[in-house]
Scaffold this motif. Structure first.
Motif, PDB file in Angstrom:
ATOM      1  N   ARG A 192     -28.093  46.504  56.909  1.00 60.06           N
ATOM      2  CA  ARG A 192     -29.381  45.924  57.289  1.00 60.06           C
ATOM      3  C   ARG A 192     -29.884  44.964  56.214  1.00 60.06           C
ATOM      4  N   LYS A 193     -29.721  45.348  54.964  1.00 60.17           N
ATOM      5  CA  LYS A 193     -30.173  44.498  53.859  1.00 60.17           C
ATOM      6  C   LYS A 193     -29.354  43.202  53.783  1.00 60.17           C
ATOM      7  N   LEU A 194     -28.050  43.297  54.046  1.00 63.15           N
ATOM      8  CA  LEU A 194     -27.208  42.099  54.067  1.00 63.15           C
ATOM      9  C   LEU A 194     -27.654  41.136  55.158  1.00 63.15           C
ATOM     10  N   PHE A 197     -30.224  36.113  57.000  1.00 65.18           N
ATOM     11  CA  PHE A 197     -31.136  35.417  57.904  1.00 65.18           C
ATOM     12  C   PHE A 197     -32.378  34.886  57.194  1.00 65.18           C
ATOM     13  N   SER A 198     -32.508  35.153  55.908  1.00 64.11           N
ATOM     14  CA  SER A 198     -33.566  34.502  55.131  1.00 64.11           C
ATOM     15  C   SER A 198     -33.170  33.084  54.750  1.00 64.11           C
ATOM     16  N   VAL A 236     -33.115  41.816  62.731  1.00 70.01           N
ATOM     17  CA  VAL A 236     -33.209  40.407  62.308  1.00 70.01           C
ATOM     18  C   VAL A 236     -33.485  39.492  63.501  1.00 70.01           C
ATOM     19  N   GLY A 237     -33.985  40.067  64.580  1.00 69.48           N
ATOM     20  CA  GLY A 237     -34.420  39.247  65.708  1.00 69.48           C
ATOM     21  C   GLY A 237     -33.375  38.954  66.757  1.00 69.48           C
ATOM     22  N   MET A 238     -32.227  39.625  66.695  1.00 68.46           N
ATOM     23  CA  MET A 238     -31.218  39.423  67.723  1.00 68.46           C
ATOM     24  C   MET A 238     -31.551  40.293  68.935  1.00 68.46           C
ATOM     25  N   GLN A 239     -31.204  39.795  70.112  1.00 66.03           N
ATOM     26  CA  GLN A 239     -31.506  40.512  71.339  1.00 66.03           C
ATOM     27  C   GLN A 239     -30.310  40.479  72.272  1.00 66.03           C
ATOM     28  N   LYS A 240     -30.201  41.497  73.119  1.00 68.10           N
ATOM     29  CA  LYS A 240     -29.118  41.551  74.089  1.00 68.10           C
ATOM     30  C   LYS A 240     -29.287  40.458  75.130  1.00 68.10           C
ATOM     31  N   GLU A 241     -28.153  39.855  75.521  1.00 69.99           N
ATOM     32  CA  GLU A 241     -28.152  38.893  76.609  1.00 69.99           C
ATOM     33  C   GLU A 241     -27.029  39.256  77.579  1.00 69.99           C
ATOM     34  N   ALA A 242     -27.320  39.163  78.871  1.00 69.44           N
ATOM     35  CA  ALA A 242     -26.294  39.362  79.887  1.00 69.44           C
ATOM     36  C   ALA A 242     -25.440  38.107  79.993  1.00 69.44           C
TER      37      ALA A 242
END
Length: 217
Positions: free
Chosen positions: A114-116, A121-122, A163-169
């Protein structure tokens, strides 16, 4: 190394029992060559072969490698690179793929993955890209974690969601090969609307993208 990342290497230090873990990147192939890889970084391939693969990614114009190390030993990493040229995503000018993330089992309790991701993403350059990760269940470390595929999928969804990623179909055949496979996406804030629209069309090649191509003729 990513030509858009000339501002330098970002670093973060994490105190753990036994020392200080340094998270840093994007790192160069030359720098990786000076480091050893933990013997348990073998989820994708043997450590020396994985090191060679990461060096190749670091040398790509848009390749980025972030690492976690203790002393001169790499204990975790995350990579970003252009999509495979045979994939549908390679036809998009602003797609960057999160290719792999791995932390040695001996160090997973410290939330280094998670820290990586947060460190990577910063990097402001990420806002210029649509970042995807394609998670194939046959790559998951079920043995060391003791999780089943659905528990592991839930864990990854939470990790990448941090980090703001979301699932997409999608109708991508590789992802549809197993019901647990997952596509997750993060849309950079500076990605132009036309590129966002194109990506949405590409999610379902047979419904949207082909129609979009015809309209451009």
């Amino acid at each position: 190394m990513c030509t858009a990342c000339a501002e330098g290497i970002n670093t973060l230090q994490v105190a753990v029992p036994g020392g200080i873990v340094v998270l840093e990147g994007p790192v160069s192939a030359h720098y990786l060559d000076t480091l050893a890889f933990d013997e348990k970084l073998n989820n994708f391939r043997q450590p020396e072969k994985q090191k060679a693969a990461l060096k190749e990614i670091a040398e790509l114009p848009e390749g980025m490698v972030y690492i976690a190390r203790i002393g001169t030993k790499v204990i975790g990493y995350v990579t970003f690179l252009p999509p495979d040229r045979y994939s549908r995503w390679s036809k998009h000018p602003r797609v960057l793929e999160l290719g792999a993330i791995e932390v040695s089992p001996d160090w997973r309790e410290y939330k280094l993955a998670r820290k990586l991701l947060k460190l990577a993403f910063s990097n402001p350059v990420m806002e210029d890209f649509i970042v995807i990760t394609i998670e194939f269940c046959w790559h998951w470390d079920l043995r060391n974690t003791g999780l089943d595929v659905w528990q592991y999928q839930k864990m990854l969804t939470k990790l990448f969601g941090s980090v703001g990623m979301q699932k997409e179909a999608t109708d991508d055949p590789d992802i549809l090969e197993h019901i647990a496979n997952t596509l997750m996406v993060r849309y950079g804030k500076r990605v132009p609307p036309k590129d966002l629209e194109l990506f949405k069309k590409m999610l379902f090649m047979h419904q949207g993208f082909l129609q979009w191509q015809v309209q451009q003729l």
